[in-house]
Design a protein around this motif. Structure first.
Motif, mmCIF file in Angstrom:
data_model
loop_
_atom_site.group_PDB
_atom_site.id
_atom_site.type_symbol
_atom_site.label_atom_id
_atom_site.label_comp_id
_atom_site.label_asym_id
_atom_site.label_seq_id
_atom_site.Cartn_x
_atom_site.Cartn_y
_atom_site.Cartn_z
ATOM 1 N N ALA A 204 0.813 -1.213 0.000
ATOM 2 C CA ALA A 204 0.000 0.000 0.000
ATOM 3 C C ALA A 204 0.849 1.267 0.000
ATOM 4 O O ALA A 204 0.315 2.375 0.040
ATOM 5 C CB ALA A 204 -0.938 0.006 1.209
ATOM 6 N N VAL A 205 2.172 1.124 -0.037
ATOM 7 C CA VAL A 205 3.071 2.282 -0.033
ATOM 8 C C VAL A 205 3.217 2.805 -1.458
ATOM 9 O O VAL A 205 3.447 2.041 -2.394
ATOM 10 C CB VAL A 205 4.458 1.901 0.535
ATOM 11 N N ARG A 206 3.104 4.117 -1.622
ATOM 12 C CA ARG A 206 3.174 4.723 -2.958
ATOM 13 C C ARG A 206 4.646 4.850 -3.372
ATOM 14 O O ARG A 206 5.304 5.856 -3.111
ATOM 15 C CB ARG A 206 2.473 6.072 -2.946
ATOM 16 N N LEU A 207 5.131 3.812 -4.044
ATOM 17 C CA LEU A 207 6.557 3.700 -4.358
ATOM 18 C C LEU A 207 6.915 3.984 -5.806
ATOM 19 O O LEU A 207 7.983 4.515 -6.102
ATOM 20 C CB LEU A 207 7.042 2.272 -4.033
ATOM 21 N N PHE A 208 6.054 3.615 -6.753
ATOM 22 C CA PHE A 208 6.469 3.528 -8.143
ATOM 23 C C PHE A 208 6.126 4.786 -8.938
ATOM 24 O O PHE A 208 5.026 5.313 -8.833
ATOM 25 C CB PHE A 208 5.827 2.307 -8.800
ATOM 26 N N PRO A 209 7.081 5.254 -9.753
ATOM 27 C CA PRO A 209 6.826 6.449 -10.571
ATOM 28 C C PRO A 209 5.591 6.268 -11.447
ATOM 29 O O PRO A 209 5.343 5.182 -11.967
ATOM 30 C CB PRO A 209 8.091 6.565 -11.431
ATOM 31 N N ASN A 210 4.852 7.347 -11.607
ATOM 32 C CA ASN A 210 3.609 7.315 -12.384
ATOM 33 C C ASN A 210 3.750 8.255 -13.582
ATOM 34 O O ASN A 210 3.502 9.458 -13.461
ATOM 35 C CB ASN A 210 2.443 7.742 -11.494
ATOM 36 N N PRO A 211 4.154 7.737 -14.743
ATOM 37 C CA PRO A 211 4.368 8.615 -15.909
ATOM 38 C C PRO A 211 3.120 9.365 -16.348
ATOM 39 O O PRO A 211 3.238 10.401 -16.999
ATOM 40 C CB PRO A 211 4.825 7.640 -17.005
ATOM 41 N N ALA A 212 1.944 8.847 -16.014
ATOM 42 C CA ALA A 212 0.699 9.477 -16.482
ATOM 43 C C ALA A 212 0.101 10.417 -15.448
ATOM 44 O O ALA A 212 -1.010 10.905 -15.640
ATOM 45 C CB ALA A 212 -0.327 8.408 -16.848
ATOM 46 N N ALA A 213 0.814 10.685 -14.361
ATOM 47 C CA ALA A 213 0.269 11.589 -13.349
ATOM 48 C C ALA A 213 -0.018 12.942 -13.980
ATOM 49 O O ALA A 213 0.764 13.426 -14.816
ATOM 50 C CB ALA A 213 1.260 11.749 -12.197
ATOM 51 N N PRO A 214 -1.146 13.570 -13.634
ATOM 52 C CA PRO A 214 -1.466 14.873 -14.216
ATOM 53 C C PRO A 214 -0.320 15.851 -14.047
ATOM 54 O O PRO A 214 0.339 15.896 -13.017
ATOM 55 C CB PRO A 214 -2.696 15.307 -13.401
#
Length: 444
Positions: A265-275
């Motif tokens: 549940a930890v927000r670890l991974f890069p999100n290329p599509a993040a606004p």
């Protein structure tokens, strides 16, 4: 937003094999090696950005006992170099790509290496229970994630859960006092405990690894920042579901040790599509803006994306009016009407001797060189991955061809792969890849 995953403090071990010559019941498949190569690329500059010294590549290496030793030395040395006693503050990722099977009288769940052999299958494989113990002994204060791309992968969760429960019941006081900083364990499993994993094709890739990398490279625009392991698994499931193949198992996430919380549940991974507002990410490659409209006029948004792409040598948009010489040559080379072409990229070698060319049309992209062709509709983009690589070609023996540095683009799609050959500048390949990823977002 900066992802929680810190490349400088993330360690990765990659192992597995593509062939088992001493086990007749397991067929070799280049797909395993192709998947390991794609994974290694994503761990590096094209993805997570891990420095080379933080990655231990044991894929296709023999000797299971020797691999235990090399993993132990790697963890010891990197933890010391990073001033991380017992792995404190580190994320350790273990990736296996190959075959998982049950061996021995006790039916141990094992991960096969290249020289696993009969009649000592269990002793010449990597036992999941032994790997779990090794990681806990060497980096007990780390966060540990295991990515198992093999048959019956979720069986590992039962084994690791059992080992934790057994130790807690027999040595609870010792564990609670010696590992107070343990950040937990999470598993990403390509298949359930009773399910076989699948290949896209013997010479292609494993379906789970392909879908996982697609998810990581595409991201999720619905989330404003980094992704959790569960969110990544959900995206991976969505990619697999889009194939329409009922025989493909869905990945499972398990957290056998939650003493320090739920690592998945930890927000670890890069999100290329993040606004994004279109400004370059700090310290990274400039990103194209994400077009977000209630009802997307795809052709209009595509034209805007083509206009916004950064400088790419030998790249030309087809505006209104008479087509340029490059566009006319590309139309003849690909056998399409020039008015259907929106943009062209070609190598500096032009179209002599069928050199390489990629065109953006109103319906999709087409690429062509001496050996291969690609025709890909934009509707298939959500199921594709776009990655880059680098190679150096020395000068010829006669000295007539000087040495050169080349960047290549690989398009991995449901029907196979296509790879470019002659991009000569890092910025060009980055901008062209960003453009493809943006089109992917528009069609997702």
């Amino acid at each position: 937003m900066t992802p929680v995953l810190d490349p400088a403090r993330t360690l990765a071990v990659v192992t597995g094999a593509q062939a088992w010559p001493r086990l007749s019941s397991f067929e070799a498949a280049p797909a395993f090696a192709n998947s390991a190569t794609a994974l290694a690329e994503h761990l590096g500059p094209a993805g997570f950005g891990l420095p080379p010294e933080n990655v231990l590549d044991l894929f296709d290496k023999p000797d299971a006992v020797g691999q235990y030793d090399r993993i132990a030395d790697f963890l010891d040395n990197r933890a010391k170099a990073l001033a991380a006693p017992h792995g404190e503050g580190l994320l350790v990722m273990f990736h296996y790509i190959g075959h998982g099977a049950f061996f021995g009288t006790t039916r141990d769940y094992c991960l096969l290496v290249s020289d696993t052999r009969s009649p000592m299958e269990a002793d010449t494989s990597l036992r999941v229970a032994s790997l779990d113990r090794l990681l806990r002994l060497k980096v007990p204060s780390s966060a540990r994630m295991l990515f198992l791309d093999c048959c019956f992968a979720a069986e590992a969760a039962r084994i690791m859960q059992g080992s934790v429960e057994q130790q807690v019941s027999t040595k609870s006081e010792e564990i609670l006092t010696s590992d107070p900083l343990d950040r937990g364990v999470a598993l990403f499993c390509a298949a359930g405990a009773k399910d076989p994993a699948r290949l896209a094709g013997r010479d292609s890739h494993t379906l789970c690894n392909w879908a996982l990398l697609t998810a990581l490279r595409t991201g999720d625009p619905a989330h404003p920042g980094p992704l959790t392991l569960r969110q990544v698994a959900g995206l991976t499931t969505g990619v697999l579901a889009g194939l329409g193949r009922p025989d493909v198992p869905r990945p499972e996430v398990h957290v056998p040790n939650q003493a320090a919380g739920d690592l998945a549940a930890v927000r670890l991974f890069p999100n290329p599509a993040a606004p994004t507002d279109g400004t370059p990410a700090s310290g990274g490659t400039p990103q194209l803006p994400v077009y977000r409209t209630p009802t997307v006029d795809f052709e209009k948004e595509l034209a805007a994306a083509l206009a916004d792409v950064g400088p790419v040598r030998h790249f030309q948009r087809h505006g209104a009016g008479r087509p340029s010489g490059m566009v006319s040559s590309a139309a003849a080379y690909h056998g399409v009407d020039a008015d259907e072409i929106l943009a062209v990229w070609q190598t500096r070698r032009g179209f002599v001797n069928q050199a390489e060319s990629l065109i953006f049309t109103r319906s999709g992209i087409r690429a062509k060189d001496r050996s291969k062709e690609l025709s890909l509709s934009y509707d298939l983009f959500p199921g594709c991955t776009f990655s880059t690589g680098y190679r150096f070609e020395p000068s010829s023996a006669a000295g007539r061809v000087p040495s050169s540095h080349y960047y290549w683009l690989e398009v991995e799609h449901p029907g196979g792969t296509w790879q470019s050959r002659w991009m000569e500048y890092r910025g060009d390949i980055q901008n062209l890849t960003n453009l493809l990823k943006l089109i992917q977002r528009l069609k997702s």
